[in-house]
Design an enzyme around this catalytic site. Sequence first.
Site, PDB file in Angstrom:
ATOM      1  N   ARG A 103       4.452  -0.219  -4.739  1.00  0.00           N
ATOM      2  CA  ARG A 103       4.197   1.187  -5.024  1.00  0.00           C
ATOM      3  C   ARG A 103       4.846   1.602  -6.350  1.00  0.00           C
ATOM      4  O   ARG A 103       5.791   0.972  -6.818  1.00  0.00           O
ATOM      5  CB  ARG A 103       4.721   2.065  -3.887  1.00  0.00           C
ATOM      6  CG  ARG A 103       6.198   1.902  -3.615  1.00  0.00           C
ATOM      7  CD  ARG A 103       6.647   2.780  -2.459  1.00  0.00           C
ATOM      8  NE  ARG A 103       8.056   2.562  -2.183  1.00  0.00           N
ATOM      9  CZ  ARG A 103       8.776   3.339  -1.396  1.00  0.00           C
ATOM     10  NH1 ARG A 103       8.219   4.372  -0.807  1.00  0.00           N
ATOM     11  NH2 ARG A 103      10.044   3.084  -1.184  1.00  0.00           N
ATOM     12  N   ASN A 141       6.506  11.745  -4.739  1.00  0.00           N
ATOM     13  CA  ASN A 141       7.489  11.149  -3.835  1.00  0.00           C
ATOM     14  C   ASN A 141       8.424  10.262  -4.649  1.00  0.00           C
ATOM     15  O   ASN A 141       7.978   9.398  -5.388  1.00  0.00           O
ATOM     16  CB  ASN A 141       6.770  10.307  -2.767  1.00  0.00           C
ATOM     17  CG  ASN A 141       7.705   9.730  -1.739  1.00  0.00           C
ATOM     18  OD1 ASN A 141       8.318  10.467  -0.961  1.00  0.00           O
ATOM     19  ND2 ASN A 141       7.840   8.408  -1.717  1.00  0.00           N
ATOM     20  N   GLU A 142       9.724  10.543  -4.556  1.00  0.00           N
ATOM     21  CA  GLU A 142      10.737   9.695  -5.199  1.00  0.00           C
ATOM     22  C   GLU A 142      10.441   9.499  -6.696  1.00  0.00           C
ATOM     23  O   GLU A 142      10.350   8.369  -7.190  1.00  0.00           O
ATOM     24  CB  GLU A 142      10.835   8.350  -4.474  1.00  0.00           C
ATOM     25  CG  GLU A 142      11.217   8.499  -3.012  1.00  0.00           C
ATOM     26  CD  GLU A 142      11.117   7.200  -2.217  1.00  0.00           C
ATOM     27  OE1 GLU A 142      10.576   6.212  -2.763  1.00  0.00           O
ATOM     28  OE2 GLU A 142      11.559   7.180  -1.061  1.00  0.00           O
ATOM     29  N   CYS A 149       9.991   1.218 -17.783  1.00  0.00           N
ATOM     30  CA  CYS A 149       9.047   0.407 -18.546  1.00  0.00           C
ATOM     31  C   CYS A 149       9.562   0.234 -19.967  1.00  0.00           C
ATOM     32  O   CYS A 149      10.085   1.176 -20.570  1.00  0.00           O
ATOM     33  CB  CYS A 149       7.670   1.069 -18.568  1.00  0.00           C
ATOM     34  SG  CYS A 149       6.444   0.137 -19.517  1.00  0.00           S
ATOM     35  N   GLU A 284      13.037  13.232   4.058  1.00  0.00           N
ATOM     36  CA  GLU A 284      12.952  11.976   4.805  1.00  0.00           C
ATOM     37  C   GLU A 284      14.275  11.787   5.532  1.00  0.00           C
ATOM     38  O   GLU A 284      15.281  11.423   4.919  1.00  0.00           O
ATOM     39  CB  GLU A 284      12.678  10.782   3.884  1.00  0.00           C
ATOM     40  CG  GLU A 284      11.301  10.777   3.253  1.00  0.00           C
ATOM     41  CD  GLU A 284      11.000   9.480   2.498  1.00  0.00           C
ATOM     42  OE1 GLU A 284      11.676   8.460   2.774  1.00  0.00           O
ATOM     43  OE2 GLU A 284      10.105   9.492   1.643  1.00  0.00           O
TER      44      GLU A 284
END
Length: 640
Positions: A103, A141-142, A149, A284
């Site tokens: 992901r 998300n996150e 990179c 979460e």
Amino acid sequence: MKFGVQYYPNHWPESQWAADIAKMKEVGVKYVRMGDLSWSAFEPEPGNLDFSWMERAIAMMGEAGIKTILCTCSRTPPPWLYRKHPEMLPEDQHGVTRYQDGRYAVAMSHPRFLEEALRIDEAMIKYFAGNENIVSWQIDNEIGCHNDCYSDQSMAQFHAYLKEKYKTPQALNEAWGEHFWAFQIQEFKDVPRPLENPHIQLEYRRFLSSLNVGFGRSRYQMMKAADPDKPVTTNFQNLYWDHTDYHALSNEIDVNGMNHYPARTPEMALDCLRGDKGEVWVLEQQSHLAAIDSPTGWTRLWAWMAIAHGASALIFFRWRQCRYGCEQFGDGLLPHSSREGRLFKEFARMGGELETLADVIELTKPESKVALTYSYESRWAVKASVYGDEIDPVYEAVDLHKALAKVVTSVDCLDPRADLSKYRLVVAPRMWLIDDAVAKNLRSFVEAGGTLCLTAGSGIVDEVGKCFVEPRPGKLSDLAGIWCSDFVGAEGLDLSLESEAVPNLNGLKASVASDEINLEGAEVVATHGSGWRKGLPAITRNRVGEGQVIYVGVRLDESEMQPLVNWLTSEAGIEQAFDRVEGVTVYERVCANYRLLFLLNWAEETKSMSIGSGWVDASSGESVDGDVEIPATDIRVLKR
């Protein structure tokens, strides 16, 4: 109080949704978080957008009285987009391309990714804007996770970032040390990938963080333009991640959100990621982790611990374990079969408890007299140095936080530039990097009468990672009344302390880091007790008007930290909050009219603790005076 679960409707047959929703309602779920990691479900092929299935899920939840926190999804592109633009995959420092099957495998600097991500997010936000069953937006998300990179494309943007910041190559040369290893550049594109040079590493980390913060800012602006009345949040990761300056990202959202997986992140994360906003949404909350054996009762206690630290939303991850992929043995209140087991029953019990207590809790917030400053830039600068991870300030911060939590009932963890005026004690572990703003803020705090504690390895470098000409601790040397002629950071240091001023400090052990301290007005509080350092200053104090600076020139071992913290709080005029009992953690939340006391018993036997008079049980209203019993692996919430 938002109590609920993470739900992925696209992971399960639509025919199952109704049964899931009915069971959620039965156990007190009022909120679901949905939408992240779902781009391929929203757009299975290029241009074929379909948000209708999510619209149906949101509507079904709404009919059951369950509201939705809706997440955008653009940082997990579908395979067809990688087929069109394989070059948007990130590269590491050595030019190796990351695989696609994980992901967040995107370079946040790549123009094609940014263009496509903007398109899907904008379409999603416009489609769902105004939906009465959506109470909040979450930005992806996150943010920042796995997005580092170092490709040619990213380096080109880095060079543009450097040009904007430094204006001329000559200014950069002066800041970074133009003649070291013949580094003098003539054009910004001469700056190579960050591998060894600490200035490039530090600035590149800032650059990557700025991309992540900018991503958050752009989504916030879109959400507010389309749906202005709904709060916007996003979930920060656990404390040990440092890819993004969460202090900066916090400024781009309405409410801080976070992941809370206490089996793999320290309790300090709850205070640090709450920041100076006074509340945090746990988006979460740990239910179950693969390879983690959580004792009976702890899933519920971990959740109550988050509330005690200021959480006003508690969204468990997740409703049911996933049947496939990397998380098929990971989190889930229900197993794949949906049979109700131990974890689900703990969750259901908590839902019932919050039916009674949510409104009482919602009005309160933690109130702290102690702040612990936490600097991402200091972490980046340390990691860019020759010492690397071994002296990362986060580990000392965690140990200090643990010790402080045994004295006080709340600790705030803040950016060192935040307003410190309301605190009596500020602990600033290893402020390796100190710029003008940080120095001015800490100085003002002390001059106003505060007690500041600095630790070994403070004031080493300036904002670009260059060592100070001033004696260490740099811009705070005169304030501390010392100067440090050497710093040693090394595993295997074997140090001990001697002190008549600090109770129970004699003989305590230190390792990992040590400063060679010279006095310039400060008094000695503790000396080294062994080796060639024997008799030399280890801890000092310098009084500045009504304030003082305490400099701890060693890294005390975790188990040896408590005597120092007990003395620090005493010096700052902070009394011990309650007589503590082994195995019981103590927290308070307050509002104008009352206080809430949270007593969490992690032991397998009932504990008794003295709390004084005037308390009542927050659930039953029954009077509780003197000693209170807390059942094994259970909690008492008291009100006064």
